[in-house]
Design a protein around this motif. Structure first.
Motif, PDB file in Angstrom:
ATOM      1  N   LEU A 161       0.834  -1.211   0.000  1.00 47.86           N
ATOM      2  CA  LEU A 161       0.000   0.000   0.000  1.00 47.86           C
ATOM      3  C   LEU A 161       0.864   1.255   0.000  1.00 47.86           C
ATOM      4  CD1 LEU A 161      -2.709   1.470   0.246  1.00 47.86           C
ATOM      5  CD2 LEU A 161      -2.577   1.140   2.730  1.00 47.86           C
ATOM      6  N   GLY A 162       1.927   1.267   0.809  1.00 47.12           N
ATOM      7  CA  GLY A 162       2.810   2.431   0.839  1.00 47.12           C
ATOM      8  C   GLY A 162       3.455   2.697  -0.501  1.00 47.12           C
ATOM      9  N   VAL A 186       0.993   4.455  -2.853  1.00 49.00           N
ATOM     10  CA  VAL A 186       0.829   5.882  -2.559  1.00 49.00           C
ATOM     11  C   VAL A 186       2.028   6.679  -3.077  1.00 49.00           C
ATOM     12  CG1 VAL A 186       0.641   7.597  -0.715  1.00 49.00           C
ATOM     13  CG2 VAL A 186      -0.639   5.444  -0.558  1.00 49.00           C
ATOM     14  N   ALA A 212       1.982   7.101  -6.860  1.00 49.94           N
ATOM     15  CA  ALA A 212       1.009   8.120  -7.266  1.00 49.94           C
ATOM     16  C   ALA A 212       1.557   9.527  -7.040  1.00 49.94           C
ATOM     17  CB  ALA A 212      -0.301   7.922  -6.498  1.00 49.94           C
ATOM     18  N   LEU A 213       2.191   9.769  -5.898  1.00 54.12           N
ATOM     19  CA  LEU A 213       2.747  11.091  -5.611  1.00 54.12           C
ATOM     20  C   LEU A 213       3.872  11.445  -6.579  1.00 54.12           C
ATOM     21  CD1 LEU A 213       2.871  11.011  -1.691  1.00 54.12           C
ATOM     22  CD2 LEU A 213       1.272  12.280  -3.140  1.00 54.12           C
ATOM     23  N   SER A 256      -0.763   2.154  -9.748  1.00 55.64           N
ATOM     24  CA  SER A 256      -0.746   2.353  -8.299  1.00 55.64           C
ATOM     25  C   SER A 256      -2.092   1.977  -7.679  1.00 55.64           C
ATOM     26  CB  SER A 256      -0.388   3.806  -7.955  1.00 55.64           C
ATOM     27  OG  SER A 256      -1.409   4.689  -8.361  1.00 55.64           O
ATOM     28  N   TRP A 257      -3.189   2.227  -8.401  1.00 52.06           N
ATOM     29  CA  TRP A 257      -4.512   1.838  -7.909  1.00 52.06           C
ATOM     30  C   TRP A 257      -4.626   0.316  -7.821  1.00 52.06           C
ATOM     31  CZ3 TRP A 257      -8.591   4.031  -5.645  1.00 52.06           C
ATOM     32  CH2 TRP A 257      -9.804   3.356  -5.658  1.00 52.06           C
ATOM     33  N   ALA A 288      -2.479  -0.884  -4.872  1.00 49.97           N
ATOM     34  CA  ALA A 288      -3.140  -0.634  -3.591  1.00 49.97           C
ATOM     35  C   ALA A 288      -4.267  -1.623  -3.354  1.00 49.97           C
ATOM     36  CB  ALA A 288      -3.665   0.798  -3.546  1.00 49.97           C
ATOM     37  N   VAL A 290       5.691   5.567   3.343  1.00 46.87           N
ATOM     38  CA  VAL A 290       5.451   6.842   2.662  1.00 46.87           C
ATOM     39  C   VAL A 290       6.227   7.977   3.316  1.00 46.87           C
ATOM     40  CG1 VAL A 290       3.698   8.537   2.013  1.00 46.87           C
ATOM     41  CG2 VAL A 290       3.176   6.094   1.889  1.00 46.87           C
TER      42      VAL A 290
END
Length: 416
Positions: free
Chosen positions: A123-124, A127, A130-131, A358-359, A362, A389
């Motif tokens: 999950l990290g 994120v 995406a950033l 990334s979706w 996650a 993150v």
């Protein structure tokens, strides 16, 4: 004779699977190369070289190796600190460390990491990926610094100081829309499964942007003749900086590669029990170590097993490791024959592809499942994701393991 017959019989499965994986891998290799700061050409070199070396030497018949989102998360601050000149030293030392892990038979210990920690780690990563797309989405300079939040915040400040560019925003939105729409169509018409949503989005929107001369940034030329340039110049950097970065890369390379190989085995078992051949974790580490070293020597980046591409390989019906090798050969053909066309792909489209990736990484269903589990697992899951993150991947795993151990011990001590 039997071996030859088996090889020829497997080609009818491996060749189509390799082609499908190559179509999926092309935009990801380009996008991860751009996002890491190494460049699109470096991403392609990594996918081709690591795909062949790890495919032949690794411990899994189905693993597809190359640049990955997790490795990009680690490499971005490293490249920002040591530059491309330092990537050779980092890659060679990291590859040697991974080989050492395999020789010392440490694969089984890497696999013992608690599953909630691995889920939070994933999950990290999603994120952070995406950033990292913010500069490509808004076509503004990347924020200064090496930490994820620091860079993201600086990028958003640059967005506020410049006029908004609607063309890249539109392409990102169109990319995501095509990916979602095409995925829905593939569920209704099975014949569309041979055309991955990311590939369709890249082709359609790149052609459209070229036809209307859209004012957006593009990948630029990929000089095929200079792609595999032998690099033997050792960086003039402090050893401490290189060794620490290499150690982080090695841990991540071992971790992600073994996780991906384990997922591939589980998928194959569901597909056809008779085809299961348990992967060998220590041989997988040795193969990935040589792949990282080989890629670094010719202008690429450290590589790992790629879960998404490995899953595509299994679902496409691969039977042997030749599917992975063929995917790398097809990527090389793409660069040689279609390099001038690939140069026109807008970077905003690649940002859209990586946002979609990334979706998927996650996995909203997985998030819900992990939030509904026991409180020690939930705590270690969220802690790992936040630290990945806010700090980095390795500290995220270390702190996640410690939190999981303490929480599990506390839970076992509570009276029933």
């Amino acid at each position: 004779m039997h071996v030859v017959q088996h090889f020829l019989g497997s080609l009818k499965f491996d060749v189509p699977a390799g082609l499908i994986v190559a179509i999926v891998a092309l935009p990801l290799a380009l996008g991860f190369g751009v996002t890491s700061g190494a460049g699109a050409a470096s991403g392609m070199v990594t996918a081709i070289v690591a795909g062949i070396v790890a495919g032949l030497l690794g411990g899994s018949r189905y693993q597809v190796s190359g640049p990955t989102g997790a490795m990009v998360v680690v490499l971005f601050p490293i490249i920002a600190e040591v530059g491309m000149s330092g990537l050779l030293g980092v890659g060679v030392i990291a590859g040697a460390l991974i080989i050492g892990f395999g020789i010392l038979r440490l694969g089984k210990y890497v696999e013992s990491i608690p599953w909630p920690v691995m889920e939070g780690f994933t999950l990290g990563i999603a994120v952070v990926i995406a950033l990292q797309q913010l500069p490509l989405i808004f076509e503004v300079p990347r924020g200064e610094g090496t930490e994820t939040f620091q860079v993201a915040w600086g990028t958003l400040e640059n967005v506020g100081q410049t006029p908004l560019h609607f063309w890249p925003l539109g392409l990102v939105g169109a990319t995501l829309s095509i990916k979602i729409g095409w995925s829905a169509l593939r569920r209704r018409w099975t014949g569309l499964h041979h055309f991955p949503p990311s590939g369709v989005a890249v082709v359609v929107l790149s052609v459209l942007a070229w036809l209307i001369a859209a004012p957006v940034s593009t990948i630029g030329a990929l000089p095929a003749a200079q792609l595999f340039t032998l690099n033997l110049q050792w960086p003039d950097l402090p050893w401490g900086t290189i060794v620490y970065a290499a150690f982080v890369v090695a841990l991540l390379g071992a971790l992600e590669s073994l996780l991906s190989a384990r997922v591939a085995d589980a998928m194959v078992k569901r597909r056809d029990v008779e085809l299961v051949e348990a992967y060998r974790p220590n041989r997988e580490l040795i193969g990935q170590g040589f792949a990282t070293m080989a890629s670094s020597f010719v202008g690429g980046m450290p590589a790992t097993g790629a879960i998404a591409r490995t899953a595509v390989n299994v679902n496409a019906g691969a039977r042997t490791r030749m599917a992975t090798v063929f995917h790398a050969v097809v990527l090389w053909v793409f660069v040689v024959a279609l390099g001038a066309i690939v140069a026109h792909i807008p970077t905003a489209v690649l940002a859209g592809v990586l946002l979609g990736a990334s979706w998927r990484i996650a996995n909203p269903a997985s998030i819900v499942e992990n939030l509904r589990t026991t409180w020690p697992s939930r705590l270690s899951y969220l802690t790992t994701a936040v630290v990945v993150v806010a700090v980095d991947l390795i500290w995220g795993v270390v702190i996640g393991i410690v939190v999981h151990a303490i929480a599990s011990w506390g839970s076992s001590r509570r009276p029933r």
